[in-house]
Scaffold this motif. Structure first.
Motif, PDB file in Angstrom:
ATOM      1  N   SER A  75    -111.062  32.923  39.744  1.00 60.08           N
ATOM      2  CA  SER A  75    -113.088  33.234  38.562  1.00 60.08           C
ATOM      3  C   SER A  75    -113.770  31.536  38.813  1.00 60.08           C
ATOM      4  CB  SER A  75    -112.534  33.442  37.307  1.00 60.08           C
ATOM      5  OG  SER A  75    -111.569  32.793  37.009  1.00 60.08           O
ATOM      6  N   SER A  76    -112.601  30.671  39.982  1.00 55.50           N
ATOM      7  CA  SER A  76    -113.290  29.147  40.550  1.00 55.50           C
ATOM      8  C   SER A  76    -114.602  29.342  41.719  1.00 55.50           C
ATOM      9  CB  SER A  76    -112.961  28.673  40.413  1.00 55.50           C
ATOM     10  OG  SER A  76    -112.342  28.568  41.489  1.00 55.50           O
ATOM     11  N   THR A  77    -115.680  28.347  41.089  1.00 59.36           N
ATOM     12  CA  THR A  77    -116.538  29.008  42.563  1.00 59.36           C
ATOM     13  C   THR A  77    -116.079  28.162  43.606  1.00 59.36           C
ATOM     14  OG1 THR A  77    -118.386  27.936  40.691  1.00 59.36           O
ATOM     15  CG2 THR A  77    -117.998  30.516  41.050  1.00 59.36           C
ATOM     16  N   GLN A 107    -101.310  33.051  36.286  1.00 63.92           N
ATOM     17  CA  GLN A 107    -102.718  32.711  35.362  1.00 63.92           C
ATOM     18  C   GLN A 107    -103.657  31.071  36.425  1.00 63.92           C
ATOM     19  OE1 GLN A 107    -100.393  31.059  32.947  1.00 63.92           O
ATOM     20  NE2 GLN A 107    -101.030  32.612  30.989  1.00 63.92           N
ATOM     21  N   TYR A 108    -102.793  30.620  37.280  1.00 63.06           N
ATOM     22  CA  TYR A 108    -103.974  29.658  38.294  1.00 63.06           C
ATOM     23  C   TYR A 108    -104.254  30.638  39.018  1.00 63.06           C
ATOM     24  CZ  TYR A 108    -104.400  26.607  41.800  1.00 63.06           C
ATOM     25  OH  TYR A 108    -105.079  25.712  43.227  1.00 63.06           O
ATOM     26  N   ARG A 154    -107.200  41.115  41.923  1.00 63.56           N
ATOM     27  CA  ARG A 154    -107.224  40.161  42.615  1.00 63.56           C
ATOM     28  C   ARG A 154    -108.616  39.608  44.254  1.00 63.56           C
ATOM     29  NH1 ARG A 154    -105.072  37.942  39.664  1.00 63.56           N
ATOM     30  NH2 ARG A 154    -102.576  37.559  39.815  1.00 63.56           N
ATOM     31  N   LYS A 155    -108.754  38.573  44.202  1.00 70.58           N
ATOM     32  CA  LYS A 155    -109.666  38.191  45.242  1.00 70.58           C
ATOM     33  C   LYS A 155    -109.297  38.131  46.735  1.00 70.58           C
ATOM     34  CE  LYS A 155    -114.185  35.415  43.411  1.00 70.58           C
ATOM     35  NZ  LYS A 155    -114.392  35.219  43.040  1.00 70.58           N
ATOM     36  N   LEU A 212    -110.538  21.875  35.531  1.00 70.81           N
ATOM     37  CA  LEU A 212    -109.205  22.598  35.060  1.00 70.81           C
ATOM     38  C   LEU A 212    -109.964  22.178  33.083  1.00 70.81           C
ATOM     39  CD1 LEU A 212    -106.817  24.104  33.899  1.00 70.81           C
ATOM     40  CD2 LEU A 212    -105.384  22.141  34.413  1.00 70.81           C
ATOM     41  N   ASN A 213    -109.740  22.405  32.567  1.00 73.62           N
ATOM     42  CA  ASN A 213    -110.184  21.630  30.636  1.00 73.62           C
ATOM     43  C   ASN A 213    -111.283  20.764  31.370  1.00 73.62           C
ATOM     44  OD1 ASN A 213    -108.196  23.644  30.323  1.00 73.62           O
ATOM     45  ND2 ASN A 213    -106.619  21.778  29.619  1.00 73.62           N
TER      46      ASN A 213
END
Lengths: 698, 570, 136
Positions: B284-286, B277-278, B185-186, B291-292
């Motif tokens: 992980s997103s920068t 999951q979210y 976790r960040k 999404l998709n």
């Protein structure tokens, strides 16, 4: 308690300091606890016993920490044990003192709903089970009396209808109750706080004393005549049969001295001998008062001249003699060459109380002289007078209005009990163990410790700060702590009744978030406990009063602990009404019922109203930061709401900004009981780890 | 048995007793009892002077049992036990009879009857004293080491605390890496700390401390022994077996996360994620927030997924942490992209304590909160081309039906018990009805289990936030440290014993014991049961069910109780 | 075989209390000067789940007219199912009483917590009148 026991179990020596007279905190006062509805006392008392009996725990109850200072070895903690005036070694916790005490105070352990006495055992499960006296110095009236008479004691005894006891109490201080009630210029009434309030008149202490004295002399109860004690080494000659001389003789005789009063006159009494008719003091009354002196065992030798020198030759151990009144000289007895002298009243009968005081002080000085000891302690009882306090000119007699017993009862009921304990000494007389000592002094001790754990808990929000909710204005708006007391088996009134009329409430409302989640009240946070204790109380009320309706006004129901949501669901199942709505105002309507105005957040919306006959304010928790002040240079950091800050709330629970000082329980933020107990365990682990790292163990 | 010499002392309690009970009468009657060598009266038995008198009496007359009839034992049992000890008597040969709270004070109106009752009570005390035997508290030695099972944050912090106290710690983790649920976790609520950094810094401290041995990919195979002396066999990497001796065990195996069933609030649809999951996605997103491959404009959160259900459809309990975790995530999302609309379908917002500030932050940043009821839960459907449609009744606006198009639905899922059946079996851990481990008492003994010496910490006990898990881990440290630091376990001597001559070996008692303290034993004379004293709590559940009266609690034996009954009833 | 008690004499009640829960409750009744029958006398044990049914029979055969179990109930510090276990003891004891020709009404159980002084007194008084009726 949890921190103390846990640390002691690990092998550390622990000093536990508690400001109240019993350990147990708030929990012992609760009825039952959520979510199991266990009896709170059943959980607390074994823990309290474990603390009291632990060989490694030293308990300081009724004590305050005055300072914590770091030194080379750790911390030096100064603990002041408040004066309880009761020897805990001798007190057996039998409560007889409580039954005779004449001063009532709001009972802090019942949230002020009922009274306790000035001498009290906190509650039935107290640990230790010892009485303490609440005493705030001497009441102003008692302090003002030049004769050292405990005016407050007389008043409180009169309030209890104990006029005979009042007279006896007076006689412990002076043999002249009637004369004083006629002649004295009553500095006690001048100092009476009641007289200084906006529309209050002072308590008529002279009138009370007059009724007391006349009642006493009117009864058939004679003063028992004691024979003069045979105490050759304690023979004292008094060269004065006036009030001061008789007062001195009286007190000496009461203390086992063989006292002879010599006077040239043919009758004792000095300026009082003929009575003071203009002040309502008859000759007969004076004769009765002189009988008090004789009754104490004093020999009065009339028509006899005597000088101190002659007395010395005749083998008296000490002599007392008056000196002419001189307002420029010291207004206090003086000891010189075995002779104690004091000012003489000549034509100032209004200063009778001063004369009695000088006599008492002279007696103390004589005792010190004869018994070769320090007189300071005893002199405190009758303080020396400052010259400027003595009225320079005759203030004229104000003959005390004759008051009936009812008048007196009514008047004394207004007494504010300024010093709390009135020193009526009823407890002293009744205590089978002789445990009570009103001359006791507080004790201070210094403890060297290696670490300090702060477990000072929280306070409850004062709902008077939200005036729209009606607390303290309407009798039927109470706090949840009061409700908890009403539900406890050791409760006041012994039933769940509403305060205004003792009616059994049938429709009760709880107002959640009173003083929580409320920026205007200074507490934006949630207090964590109120939802659950309200649900608990709702369940208990519905158990006790099956026909009652209970409505809980809430914003969110925060039943987040283990078994809590199930407990909430259970309350819903029992029929508790949960209304999502913010209560904005409570007003009183007919029959002291209450109308609750709330913002309906669900359902129809808008501002709505509902009527209830009892409103319980579920008050939130606020910080109790007083302890931080005593930490001096080692003040721990506090958060925005003054709770003690944990430097790293995630991985270092219980650690404060100061090395060696830890925080346990709700002192770091509101917590329910399980969370507090677990947190205390964590704080103990931190403290233990610190002690071991710094090499303090063993 | 040689004839006992008993001293009986009646306390006046300065009138509290003697005003309502004729103590002289009591003394006279008791003096006539067999074995009573001395019968005296004290003004205050608890006073130093009276205690000194009694001590002198015990020594001069060689008394081997004393009875004091005074106040409740809750007040002075320990006082007088200590006095007996000072007089050279075993403290358990002191008997306190309560003639104040349970006699004089209760019967203030009838001195004769109260006196008769007091006589009976003191006779009972004498009967008990006659049969009382010297007892000694059970003292066991404890191994100076602790096993911590589960190297999540709570377990790691607990191990470190014990290590810093100089205790040898075996930290056993089933996964290949320590760190538990937060290691990736960040940003964690409430203070945005990084789970990764937390774990790394703790690991660094653990490695630097010489007292902690970390086993990963490890499994518990077997446990024998009892408090103070457990022997635990573990297997590492599926092959190497090690046997460890420890004084105490801390179990901190954490929890699992609720997995929605297919179709539950649209779960299974590509744009329906659980909160975890979210958060993974957020972590992980920068800078882009896709999404998709599509930019997210709206997010809907549905709270209490898998929690607070009624009936059989799910978990009844509240998962405690999820409201705060969800609003914290919403705040993070607002910070990443303030233009994203966030809609929260909740039941009650439980951001308790200081977490309330997160909720305020979310509101301030534009999150919209809608309340749904259990009767009309939100419906999630897929809309071709434009993502998801959520349909719900908002109770805050008079149960109006709300329809919302959204790109992403986040299911705020709760905690569930971890999979631990093997561990439960080996350690005999008590499990509550929800599947979490059970403490003995949530207030008195919140981290202790019925298995002495085995403690529970963290979310394996029930849903907890991270900091709460650490707090309970540290509380377990405190409890286990009191065992291993002092090196000994002191237990009350009031434990069960078997009267072997009466035992038929039927074994009924074995299942009656909630603590597993009874077992079978073969002897030359047949099979009997035996008690493991270190496990016995002395409540007597076994005593009551044995028809042969072959079991008794020391200090409360059958003969003694019967003699007491006869003394009282006679 | 109950010892013949004259009807003028108070029924003798043996109370089994528990050291940490119900005994303090009974203490509190006395400390509050609540009055109850002097025929009620207490033996305290660690937990009500450890009372042997035989003791109850023994009491009723040795001078007692009734036995009252002041049980731990849900406040038991040892066992969650203390109430059920104590209930089983009562059932077993009642069977034993029947076998011995003793009215099972002579045994009564109620949970008494550490502050349940009032409830203790009312139970004892009610039980007392039940026993008086049995004597008549």
């Amino acid at each position: 308690m949890e921190s103390a026991v846990t640390l002691a179990d690990m092998g550390f020596d622990v000093a536990l300091v508690e400001k109240e007279a019993s350990i147990g905190g708030k929990m012992i006062l609760l009825s039952k606890v959520f979510p199991t509805l266990d009896c709170s006392s059943c959980i607390s008392t074994p823990k309290m016993a474990a603390v009291a009996n632990h060989p490694r725990i030293t308990l300081f109850t009724y004590s305050n920490v005055k300072s914590v200072k770091r030194d080379a070895h750790g911390f030096r903690v100064r603990v002041v044990s408040r004066n309880s005036y009761v020897d805990p070694q001798k007190c057996t916790g039998c409560s007889q003192c409580e039954t005779v005490c004449t001063v009532a105070r709001p009972d802090q352990f019942n949230d002020g709903m009922i009274a306790r006495r000035a001498i009290y055992i906190p509650f039935p499960q107290s640990v230790p089970k010892k009485a303490v006296i609440e005493k705030k110095g001497l009441s102003p009236c008692s302090q003002a009396c030049p004769a050292g008479i405990r005016a407050h004691g007389i008043v409180s005894l009169a309030r209890a209808g104990k006029f005979r006891e009042a007279a006896k109490r007076h006689l412990e201080d002076s043999p002249f109750p009637a004369a004083l009630s006629c002649l004295c210029y009553a500095p006690c009434e001048n100092r009476c706080t009641k007289g200084k309030t906006k529309k209050g008149a002072p308590i008529p202490i002279k009138g009370v004393s007059s009724l007391m004295a006349n009642g006493y002399y009117g009864s058939n109860d004679q003063v028992a005549i004691k024979t003069a004690p045979d105490a050759p080494e304690k023979r004292v000659a008094v060269m004065d049969a006036g009030p001061a001389g008789l007062s001195a003789a009286y007190h000496l005789a009461l203390n086992g001295y063989e006292v002879t009063v010599f006077t040239k006159d043919s009758a004792p009494g000095g300026i009082l001998a003929e009575g003071v008719p203009e002040a309502g003091l008859s000759r007969e009354l004076v004769a009765r008062e002189i009988d008090n002196v004789i009754g104490a065992g004093v020999i009065i030798d009339t028509d006899t001249s005597m000088t101190p020198e002659e007395a010395g030759r005749r083998g008296f151990a000490a002599a007392l003699a008056p000196v002419p009144w001189n307002p420029d000289l010291v207004m206090d007895p003086v000891v010189k060459d075995g002779i104690v002298t004091y000012p003489e009243l000549v034509d100032r009968p209004y200063l009778l109380a001063h004369a009695i005081g000088w006599g008492r002080r002279a007696a103390v000085m004589v005792q010190a002289l004869v018994e070769k000891r320090n007189s300071e302690d005893a002199l405190v009882l009758v303080p020396a007078l400052k010259r400027e306090k003595i009225p320079a000119k005759d203030p004229h007699y104000t003959v005390a209005t004759k008051l009936s017993e009812e008048n007196v009862q009514e008047a004394v009921s207004g007494c504010l009990d300024c010093g709390v304990c009135s020193e009526c000494r009823q407890c002293v007389e009744v205590c089978p163990g002789g445990a009570i000592d009103l001359a006791m002094k507080p004790s201070t001790c210094e403890i060297d410790t290696d670490s300090v754990v702060l477990a000072t808990g929280f306070r409850l929000f004062d709902p008077a700060r939200k005036p729209l909710l009606g607390y303290s204005r309407y009798p039927n708006v109470i706090t949840a702590m009061q409700m908890d007391r009403l539900l406890a088996p050791t409760r006041p009134y012994n039933a769940l009744l509403r305060p205004s009329d003792g009616k059994i409430p049938g429709n009760i409302a709880f107002v959640l978030c009173t003083g929580s989640r409320d920026v205007n009240a200074g507490n934006p946070r949630c207090s964590r406990i109120c939802c659950m204790y309200s649900i608990k109380q709702a369940q208990l009320i519905m158990g006790a009063l099956p026909i009652s309706e209970v409505t809980i006004y809430y914003i969110d129901i925060r039943a987040f602990g283990k078994g809590y949501d199930e407990f909430f669901q259970q309350a819903e199942g029992m029929g508790t009404h949960f209304v999502k709505g913010k209560v904005v105002r409570v007003e009183e309507v007919k029959d002291q019922n209450l109308r609750v105005h709330f913002e309906d957040m669900e359902g129809k919306g808008g501002l709505r109203q509902a009527n209830h006959d009892l409103v319980v304010l579920s008050v939130g928790a606020i910080s109790n930061p007083g302890i931080v002040k005593v930490l001096g240079d080692d003040r721990v950091e506090q958060d925005e709401l003054s709770y003690i800050r944990e430097v790293d709330g995630t991985v270092e629970p219980g650690r404060t900004s100061v090395d060696g000082i830890f925080v346990a329980g709700a002192a770091s933020g509101p917590k329910d009981i399980p969370d507090s107990v677990v947190h205390a365990g964590a704080a103990s682990a931190q403290a233990a780890s610190y002690l071991i790292r710094t090499g303090a163990l063993k | 048995m040689t004839e006992k010499k008993i001293g009986a002392f009646i306390c006046r309690c300065g009138g509290n007793i003697s005003d309502y009970v004729d103590v002289e009468q009591v003394r006279k009657e008791i003096a006539r009892e067999d074995n009573v060598t001395v019968a005296g009266i004290n003004m205050f038995s608890c006073s130093d002077a009276s205690q000194e008198d009694m001590i002198a009496n015990i020594r001069e007359n060689g008394l081997d049992g004393i009875v004091i009839a005074s106040c409740s034992p809750k007040l002075h049992l320990n006082t007088f036990r200590a006095m007996a000890e000072r007089a050279g008597l075993n403290p358990y040969q002191y008997i306190q009879v309560n003639i104040r709270e349970q006699c004089s004070w209760a019967h203030t109106h009838n001195k004769d009857a109260a006196t008769r009752k007091a006589v009976s009570l003191v006779r009972e005390g004498v009967a008990k004293a006659k049969l009382s035997e010297p007892l000694t508290p059970i003292e066991l030695t404890a191994q100076p080491s602790v096993m911590v099972i589960g190297a999540g944050l709570a377990g790691m912090r607990a191990a470190l605390a014990l290590g810093e106290m100089g205790v040898t710690v075996y930290l056993v983790e089933a996964a290949p890496e320590p760190g538990g649920s937060i290691k990736g976790r960040k940003s964690l609520f409430p203070d945005n700390s990084s789970g990764h950094e937390l774990v790394e810094s703790l690991l660094e401290r653990i490695r630097a401390n010489g007292n902690i041995v970390l086993y990963t990919s490890a499994e518990i195979l077997e446990k024998t022994g009892s408090v103070g002396n457990f022997t635990i066999r573990i297997q590492v990497d599926g092959k190497n077996e090690t046997t460890l001796s420890v004084g105490a065990v801390i179990v901190s195996t954490g929890s699992g996360s609720y997995r929605p069933t297919d179709g539950e609030f649209g779960f299974g649809l590509s744009c329906v994620l659980t909160l975890n999951q979210y958060i993974d996605m957020l972590d992980s997103s920068t800078d882009t927030f896709l999404l998709n491959g599509r930019k997210i404009r709206n997010i809907a959160y549905i709270y209490c997924v898998g929690s607070r259900r009624t009936g059989k459809e799910g978990n009844r309990y509240c998962s405690r942490y999820c409201c705060s975790a969800a609003v914290h995530t919403a705040v993070r999302t607002h910070e990443v992209d303030p233009s994203i609309g966030q809609f929260h379908f909740y039941r009650d917002i439980r951001t308790y304590g200081a977490y309330e500030e997160l909720y305020h932050e979310a509101l301030k940043k534009g999150s919209v909160f809608l309340k749904y009821g259990l009767k009309d839960p939100p419906q999630v459907t897929e809309v071709s081309g434009s993502g998801l449609r959520i349909r719900a009744k908002d109770l805050l606006t008079g149960a109006e039906t709300v329809e919302l198009e959204t790109d992403l639905v986040v299911l705020v899922t709760g905690m569930v018990p971890g999979e631990n059946s093997q561990l439960i079996d080996i350690l005999k851990l008590p499990v509550g009805k929800e599947g979490f481990f059970n403490e003995i008492h949530p207030k008195l003994r919140p981290v202790e289990t019925v298995m002495d010496g085995i403690y529970i910490a963290g979310a394996c006990q029930g849903p907890k936030t991270l900091s709460e898990s650490v707090v309970s881990g540290m509380a377990a440290v405190a409890k286990s440290a009191s065992l291993v630091l002092t090196g000994k376990v002191n237990l009350d001597p009031f434990v069960a014993r078997v009267l072997t001559e009466k035992c038929t070996g039927c074994g009924e008692c074995i299942s009656s014991c909630p603590y597993g303290a009874i077992s079978m034993k073969e002897t030359p004379d047949g099979t009997v049961v035996e008690i493991t004293e270190s496990l016995c709590k002395g409540e007597g559940a076994c005593v009551a069910i044995c028809n042969e009266e072959a079991l008794e609690i020391k200090g409360y034996g059958h003969n003694m109780i019967k003699a007491m009954i006869e003394a009282l009833g006679g | 075989m109950i010892v013949d008690v004259k009807s003028t004499v108070l029924p003798k009640i043996l109370v089994f209390s528990t050291d940490s829960i119900s005994d303090p409750g009974i203490d509190l009744a006395g400390a509050s000067h609540m009055d109850y029958s002097t025929g009620a006398m207490v033996i305290s044990v660690p937990c009500s789940s450890g009372i042997h049914p035989g003791w109850i029979l023994h009491a009723l055969k040795n001078g007692f007219d009734g036995v009252f179990i002041a049980a731990d109930g849900t406040d038991c510090p040892f066992l969650e199912d203390c109430t059920a276990r104590t209930g089983n003891i009562v059932a077993a004891a009642q069977a034993l009483l029947k076998e011995n020709g003793i009215d099972p009404m002579r045994l009564k159980m109620a949970a008494i917590c550490s502050v349940c002084s009032e409830s203790f007194v009312s139970h004892v008084e009610k039980f007392n009148s039940v026993l008086l009726k049995l004597e008549a």
